[in-house]
Design a protein around this motif. Structure first.
Motif, mmCIF file in Angstrom:
data_model
loop_
_atom_site.group_PDB
_atom_site.id
_atom_site.type_symbol
_atom_site.label_atom_id
_atom_site.label_comp_id
_atom_site.label_asym_id
_atom_site.label_seq_id
_atom_site.Cartn_x
_atom_site.Cartn_y
_atom_site.Cartn_z
ATOM 1 N N LEU A 1 0.813 -1.218 0.000
ATOM 2 C CA LEU A 1 0.000 0.000 0.000
ATOM 3 C C LEU A 1 0.847 1.269 0.000
ATOM 4 C CD1 LEU A 1 -2.912 -0.921 2.465
ATOM 5 C CD2 LEU A 1 -3.020 -0.700 -0.024
ATOM 6 N N THR A 2 2.130 1.163 0.359
ATOM 7 C CA THR A 2 2.990 2.355 0.328
ATOM 8 C C THR A 2 3.147 2.900 -1.091
ATOM 9 O OG1 THR A 2 5.005 1.018 0.123
ATOM 10 C CG2 THR A 2 4.299 1.614 2.352
ATOM 11 N N THR A 3 2.932 2.053 -2.100
ATOM 12 C CA THR A 3 3.055 2.510 -3.496
ATOM 13 C C THR A 3 1.709 2.938 -4.075
ATOM 14 O OG1 THR A 3 2.752 0.270 -4.397
ATOM 15 C CG2 THR A 3 4.994 0.931 -3.832
ATOM 16 N N CYS A 4 0.645 2.882 -3.258
ATOM 17 C CA CYS A 4 -0.699 3.215 -3.754
ATOM 18 C C CYS A 4 -1.016 4.681 -3.458
ATOM 19 C CB CYS A 4 -1.748 2.311 -3.097
ATOM 20 S SG CYS A 4 -1.539 0.563 -3.512
ATOM 21 N N GLY A 5 -0.768 5.508 -4.422
ATOM 22 C CA GLY A 5 -1.050 6.929 -4.286
ATOM 23 C C GLY A 5 -1.188 7.562 -5.655
ATOM 24 N N LYS A 6 -1.852 8.689 -5.716
ATOM 25 C CA LYS A 6 -2.134 9.304 -7.013
ATOM 26 C C LYS A 6 -0.950 10.095 -7.548
ATOM 27 C CE LYS A 6 -7.137 9.619 -6.271
ATOM 28 N NZ LYS A 6 -8.308 10.516 -6.192
ATOM 29 N N SER B 1 10.913 4.714 -10.667
ATOM 30 C CA SER B 1 10.142 3.746 -11.451
ATOM 31 C C SER B 1 8.699 3.788 -10.966
ATOM 32 C CB SER B 1 10.721 2.341 -11.270
ATOM 33 O OG SER B 1 10.509 1.897 -9.952
ATOM 34 N N GLY B 2 7.894 2.860 -11.433
ATOM 35 C CA GLY B 2 6.490 2.833 -11.017
ATOM 36 C C GLY B 2 6.296 2.299 -9.613
ATOM 37 N N MET B 3 7.373 1.848 -8.962
ATOM 38 C CA MET B 3 7.256 1.250 -7.631
ATOM 39 C C MET B 3 7.792 2.181 -6.553
ATOM 40 S SD MET B 3 5.778 -1.669 -7.831
ATOM 41 C CE MET B 3 6.261 -2.620 -6.388
ATOM 42 N N THR B 4 7.643 3.482 -6.752
ATOM 43 C CA THR B 4 8.100 4.425 -5.729
ATOM 44 C C THR B 4 7.031 4.605 -4.660
ATOM 45 O OG1 THR B 4 7.276 6.253 -7.081
ATOM 46 C CG2 THR B 4 9.605 5.703 -7.289
ATOM 47 N N VAL B 5 7.450 5.050 -3.492
ATOM 48 C CA VAL B 5 6.530 5.291 -2.378
ATOM 49 C C VAL B 5 5.686 6.523 -2.691
ATOM 50 C CG1 VAL B 5 6.376 5.946 0.043
ATOM 51 C CG2 VAL B 5 8.022 4.214 -0.674
ATOM 52 N N ARG C 1 15.528 2.396 -5.712
ATOM 53 C CA ARG C 1 16.511 2.990 -4.786
ATOM 54 C C ARG C 1 16.095 4.382 -4.332
ATOM 55 N NH1 ARG C 1 20.938 5.733 -7.095
ATOM 56 N NH2 ARG C 1 22.343 4.500 -5.813
ATOM 57 N N VAL C 2 15.227 5.057 -5.105
ATOM 58 C CA VAL C 2 14.729 6.380 -4.701
ATOM 59 C C VAL C 2 13.932 6.287 -3.407
ATOM 60 C CG1 VAL C 2 13.180 8.262 -5.387
ATOM 61 C CG2 VAL C 2 14.696 7.232 -7.068
ATOM 62 N N ASN C 3 13.340 5.129 -3.142
ATOM 63 C CA ASN C 3 12.483 4.987 -1.958
ATOM 64 C C ASN C 3 13.243 5.248 -0.663
ATOM 65 O OD1 ASN C 3 10.190 4.432 -3.437
ATOM 66 N ND2 ASN C 3 10.457 2.224 -3.357
#
Length: 898
Positions: free
Chosen positions: A311-316, A341-345, A382-384
Motif C-alpha cells: 500500500l505504500t506505493t498506492c497513491g495518485k 520507477s512505477g514502484m516508488t513510495v 533505490r529512490v524509496n
C-alpha cells in the motif's frame, strides 16, 4: 469411445424430449443420465469426450440452483443450513443433491466456455448464499469443534472448488452483485469471527480472497455503495479488543485484501479504509501480536504486513522531496541520475504504521518482518530510501532505540544500514553519526559489536571511509578504548584478572582492532594519527593473544610504511622474547615479516634491527626438536609444526636476501650461512655421531627429486628422520635458487573467536609424523607444493638451476655427511649420492659455476667434506670430485683447488 457415443445419443434424445416433458419428468430423466455420465468419466480416467458438455453443464447447474433455492425458501437460518447439508450430502433421498454437486464439480474443471455456462445458470449467487449460511450458522447438534466426517469434508471440498473456479472469473463476481450476500459475508467475517462455524473459516477465507483478486469496477462500486469496508473496519475495532490476536489477524487480512486488490481499478475502497481509521485499526491489531508463539497466526500476520508494504506505493501523485546531500559521497553516487520507477513510495500512511510498530514493539518477529519490509521497499526502487529518510527518517530514528531490540533484530538492522552503502552507494552521514554515538555509549555490548562490524564492512568497501571516520572522531575513540584494554592486558600478564574481557566484550576488542587496521590500511595519514597518539607500545601488547593477533599485525604492518625500523624492532623483539613453546606466535610473526619484506625498502631495517640473528636464534631454540623418536618436552609438539616454523624462518631469510647485495654480503661476511648449517644440523634429524662411513653397493639409485617426491606425497615408509631431512634440504634447494620466499607449502589457518588460543594451550598432543595432510587444521601440504615435486615434466634436474645464494649450497654440503646414520647404511648412502648429484646439476651451467667461484666459499665446502676428499675409498669421494672438476674451468682461487 463407444460408451461416450452412447451417452451422446441418450443426451440428444433428452434434448429432443425435454420441451414436451413436465418439469418433474425432465428432472427425473436428467438425474437418471448423470450416474451414467459420472461412471463414464471415472472409467475414462477423467477424459471427457462429449460434444454437448456446455448444454449439460447449463442444465445440471440450473437444476442444482433450483434445488438450493427450494431448500432455502422462507426457512429460518439454522433450519435452512440443515436442509442444505442434507441436500448436498450423499445420504438417502438427498443423494440427488450430492449427485448434482459432484457433476457440477467435474464440469467446472473442464474448459472456460463450460464454466461460463455454469456461471450463467445463477449458481454463483446461490452458492454464495450457501457459504454465508455455512459460515455464520454453526449447527448446535454438533459441537462444531472443527471435526468433520470424511463425507462432510469431501462435500465441503467440492463446494469450495466450484466457487473458486467460478469466482476467479470477473463474470462470476459480476453475478454476485444481484444478491446482497457478498457484502454480508465480508461484514460477517469482520463481526462474527468468534461465533462462526470453525470448520468453514479457512474455506471462507479462500473464497473471499479469490473474489478479491477478480474484483471489477462494478463490484467496487457495489461494495462502496453499501459502506462495506467502513462497517467491516468498525466491527474489527470491536473484535480487536476481545479476540485472540491471531484470529483478528485472520479476519482483518480478508478485509484488507479487498482494499489492496481493488486499487489498480479504483482508489474508492482504499479511501474508505483510510477515512475510517483503517491504519489505526491495523496498528492496534499488529501491536496485539507481540509475544505470539512462533508460527501462531504467522501466515495472516505476514499477509497483513505484506499488504501494508504494497500500500505504500498506492497513491495518485509522486512524493516530491528535496534532500540535502551531505558530502563527501562515493565517487559513483549521483542522485540526479536516479530515475524513479512505477514502484516508488506514494503513500506514507501505511509506512507510518510499520514505523510505529517498530518503535513501540520489542517483538523479534514483528520487528524483523518490518525491517525486511523496508528492505523490500528499497529494492523496488533505490529512490524509496531517500523518499522515506527525507520525510519520516525511519532508519535515523530506529538507531536511537535499536539497543532495546532483541539481538537478531539488531543484526538485521545493521545489515540494512550496511546495505545503504553497499547497495545504494550512498553515505548516510547523519545515520553514521548516530551509530558512532551508539558505539561510544556502549550501553549494550552486543549492539556495540554489531554496529562496529557494520562500520567495518563499510570501511573495507572504500578508502573514503578512512577519512570520514577519522574526521568524525571514531578513530580517536577506538584508540582510546584500545589503550584502556591494553593496560588491563599488561597488568594481567597471563593471569585472569576480573577486568579481563570474555565473550562478547572480547570479540568487541577484536573488531575494534580490525576497524583500526582497516582505517590505517592504505592511509598514511591515519597511521600517523595512531603513532602520534602514542599507541604503538599499546598495540603490540595485543600480540600475545591469538584472537587479537591478526588485526594487530595488520596495524603494525601499516606502521612499517612510515617507519620500517620501528616495525622490525617490534617483530624481531617479539620473536626473540617468545618462549620456546610459543610456536604459533612465532609462525604468525614470521608470516607478517614476510609480507613486509616484500618491499625492498624494508631490507635495510631488517638487517640493522638484527633480523638475521633473530631468525637464526629461532633455529637454535629448536635444538633436538626433530629427533626420532622425539625426546623431552618436544614429544608433546607435532613435528609438522616444527617443520613449518623452519620453513617460514628460512623463507624470511631468503626474502631479506632477495635482490639485496648489501644484505647478502652481510650474511656471508658474518658467517651466518655456517651458523645456519650448524643450527639446522642440530635439529635432530641430521646425525652428528662420528664414525667411519662404510661403502655399500647400491642396487638402485634414485635422484634427489625422486626422494623429495617420495617424502612429500608417497606412502613409502621412510624413517621420520629421513623425511624431515629431505624436507629441509628441499627448502634449502629453493633457497639456493632464491625462490623459497615465493613458495607456499602450508595453508593459512585463521583462528576463530571463542577458540582457545593456541599459544595459551598446554602443549598439543603428539601428532602422527608426516602424514600427507597435516593434523593441525589448515597446515596441509598444498597443491602448489605437490606440483613442485610431483610433476614428472618438471623434475629438478630439468629446471633452471642458476645459483642465487651460493652460501645455501654450502649449507647443503655441510649437512651432507650428517645424512649418514648407522643401521641405515644403504638408504643413507643413496640419499647422499642423490644430493651430491643434485649439487652437481646445480653447478652445471657456466653462470652457476661462476657464482660459486666468485663467492669465495669453495674452501668452506672442501673443509666441510674433508674426509670424503682425502679418502679415495669414501663413497662420496668420486661424486664430490666431479663437482669440483666442473668448477675448475671457472676457478678464480687455484690455490684452493690445489
Amino acid at each position: 469411445t463407444l460408451q461416450w457415443e452412447t451417452l451422446r445419443k441418450q443426451f440428444v434424445e433428452y434434448e429432443q424430449m425435454a420441451p414436451f416433458l413436465i418439469p418433474e419428468d425432465q428432472q427425473r430423466r436428467l438425474l437418471e443420465f448423470l450416474p451414467l455420465f459420472l461412471k463414464a468419466w471415472e472409467q475414462s480416467a477423467g477424459v471427457i469426450v462429449f460434444p454437448n458438455i456446455q448444454l449439460l453443464a447449463s442444465e445440471v447447474s440450473k437444476l442444482l440452483t433450483k434445488e438450493i433455492k427450494r431448500n432455502l425458501n422462507s426457512k429460518p437460518a439454522e433450519e435452512a443450513r440443515l436442509a442444505l447439508e442434507q441436500l448436498l450430502q450423499q445420504k438417502g433421498e438427498a443423494g440427488d443433491g450430492h449427485l448434482l454437486l459432484k457433476s457440477v464439480y467435474l464440469l467446472s474443471q473442464t474448459d472456460l466456455r463450460t464454466m461460463w455456462n455454469i456461471i450463467g445458470s445463477g449458481l454463483p449467487a446461490a452458492l454464495m448464499q450457501c457459504l454465508y449460511l455455512f459460515f455464520t450458522v454453526p449447527l448446535k447438534k454438533t459441537s462444531d469443534d472443527g471435526e468433520t466426517s470424511e463425507d462432510d469434508a469431501q462435500t465441503q471440498e467440492m463446494l469450495v472448488k466450484i466457487m473458486l473456479n467460478m469466482y476467479k472469473e470477473e463474470q462470476g463476481v459480476e453475478e454476485l452483485l444481484a444478491a446482497d450476500k457478498l457484502q454480508s459475508l465480508i461484514i460477517a467475517t469482520a463481526s462474527l469471527w468468534d461465533q462462526c462455524s470453525h470448520s468453514w473459516k479457512v474455506p471462507t477465507g479462500r473464497v473471499l480472497r479469490t473474489i478479491s483478486k477478480a474484483q471489477t469496477k462494478n463490484s467496487i462500486v457495489y461494495l462502496q455503495a453499501v459502506d462495506c469496508i467502513k462497517i467491516a473496519v468498525q466491527n474489527l475495532f470491536t473484535l480487536a479488543d476481545t479476540l485472540p490476536a491471531c484470529d483478528v489477524c485472520e479476519a482483518a487480512s480478508i478485509v484488507l485484501c479487498f482494499v489492496k486488490d481493488s486499487y489498480p481499478l479504483s482508489s474508492a475502497l482504499l479511501t474508505e479504509f483510510e477515512n475510517n481509521d483503517g491504519y489505526q485499526l491495523l496498528l492496534k491489531i499488529l501491536l496485539r501480536c507481540e509475544g505470539l508463539q512462533q508460527n501462531e497466526g504467522d501466515p495472516y500476520l505476514d499477509e497483513i504486513l505484506d499488504m501494508l508494504t504494497c500500500l505504500t506505493t498506492c497513491g495518485k501523485t509522486e512524493l516530491k522531496v528535496s534532500g540535502n546531500i551531505v558530502h563527501p559521497q562515493l565517487p559513483h553516487f549521483d542522485f540526479e541520475r536516479t530515475q524513479p520507477s512505477g514502484m516508488t513510495v506514494k503513500n506514507l500512511q501505511p509506512f507510518q504504521v510499520l514505523q510505529s510498530i517498530f518503535q513501540r514493539s520489542n517483538d523479534q518477529h514483528l520487528c524483523g518482518r518490518i525491517l525486511a519490509a523496508i528492505g523490500t521497499i528499497w529494492a523496488w526502487d533505490r529512490v524509496n530510501f531517500f523518499l522515506l529518510e527525507w520525510t519520516l527518517q525511519p532508519i535515523n530514528q530506529f538507531t536511537d532505540i535499536i539497543h532495546f531490540k532483541p539481538y537478531p533484530v539488531q543484526v538485521q538492522f545493521f545489515r540494512l544500514v550496511e546495505s545503504i552503502v553497499l547497495d545504494l552507494s550512498y553515505v548516510p552521514h547523519e545515520i553514521l553519526k548516530k551509530v558512532q554515538y551508539l558505539i561510544k555509549e556502549n550501553i549494550v555490548p552486543f549492539c556495540t559489536l554489531t554496529a562496529l562490524q557494520c562500520l567495518l564492512s563499510m570501511t573495507q568497501k572504500d578508502l573514503l571511509f578512512s577519512d570520514i571516520f577519522r574526521d568524525s572522531g571514531l578513530l580517536g575513540l577506538l584508540l582510546a578504548l584500545l589503550r584502556k584494554e591494553a593496560k588491563i592486558l599488561r597488568k594481567s600478564a597471563g593471569t585472569h584478572l576480573p577486568g579481563l574481557k570474555e565473550g562478547t566484550e572480547k570479540e568487541l576488542n577484536v573488531v575494534m582492532l580490525k576497524m583500526v587496521a582497516a582505517l590505517t590500511a592504505r592511509s598514511v595519514r591515519n597511521t600517523v594519527v595512531l603513532k602520534d597518539y602514542g599507541m604503538v607500545p599499546y598495540i603490540k601488547i595485543f600480540l600475545d593473544d591469538e584472537c587479537y593477533r591478526s588485526a594487530t599485525l595488520s596495524i603494525l604492518e601499516q606502521l612499517s610504511v612510515i617507519n620500517y625500523e620501528e616495525y622490525m624492532s617490534i617483530i624481531i623483539g617479539a620473536l626473540c622474547s617468545s618462549t620456546q613453546w610459543e610456536l604459533h606466535l612465532k609462525l604468525d610473526l614470521l608470516k607478517s615479516l614476510l609480507r613486509t619484506l616484500e618491499s625492498p625498502k624494508s631490507h635495510s631495517a631488517f638487517r640493522t634491527c638484527s633480523g638475521f640473528n633473530g631468525l637464526l636464534s629461532l633455529l637454535s631454540d629448536m635444538e633436538g626438536a626433530l629427533q626420532d623418536p622425539p625426546s623431552g618436552q618436544w614429544t608433546a609438539v607435532g613435528q609438522n609444526c616444527i617443520l613449518e616454523l623452519v620453513f617460514y624462518t628460512l623463507q624470511g631469510i631468503t626474502a631479506a636476501l632477495h635482490l639485496d647485495p648489501v644484505n647478502s654480503n652481510f650474511f656471508q661476511r658474518n658467517g651466518l650461512f655456517e651458523k645456519m648449517a650448524e643450527d639446522l644440523g642440530s635439529l635432530g634429524c641430521f646425525w652428528t655421531h662420528g664414525g667411519i662411513q662404510i661403502p655399500v653397493s647400491l642396487e638402485k639409485k634414485r635422484t634427489f627429486a625422486e626422494f623429495v617426491d617420495a617424502a612429500f606425497c608417497s606412502s613409502e615408509p621412510f624413517p621420520a628422520w629421513l623425511k624431515n631431512s629431505i624436507w629441509i634440504l628441499s627448502f634449502l634447494d629453493r633457497m639456493v635458487k632464491g625462490i623459497l620466499h615465493q613458495e607456499s607449502y602450508f595453508k593459512e589457518r585463521k583462528p576463530e573467536m571463542g577458540e582457545e588460543s593456541r599459544d595459551d594451550q598446554e602443549a598439543p598432543q603428539t601428532q602422527e609424523e608426516h602424514p600427507v595432510a597435516f593434523e593441525r587444521p589448515g597446515n596441509k601440504l598444498s597443491a602448489s607444493a605437490y606440483m613442485l615435486w610431483g610433476n614428472p615434466e618438471e623434475k629438478l634436474e630439468m629446471r633452471d638451476c642458476t645459483i642465487v645464494h651460493p652460501g645455501a649450497v654450502c649449507v647443503m654440503v655441510r649437512l651432507l655427511p650428517k645424512l649418514y646414520k648407522e643401521g641405515h647404511a644403504q638408504l643413507s648412502q643413496e640419499i647422499q649420492c642423490a644430493l651430491v648429484d643434485h649439487i652437481q646439476s646445480l653447478v652445471k651451467s657456466e653462470k652457476s659455476r661462476q657464482v660459486m667461484c666468485e663467492s669465495g666459499l669453495l674452501s668452506t665446502i672442501i673443509t666441510s667434506c674433508q674426509d670424503a676428499f682425502c679418502d679415495d675409498s669414501h663413497p662420496l669421494h668420486l661424486p664430490l670430485t666431479r663437482v669440483f672438476e666442473k668448477l675448475a674451468s671457472q676457478a678464480i682461487e687455484p690455490h684452493v683447488l690445489r
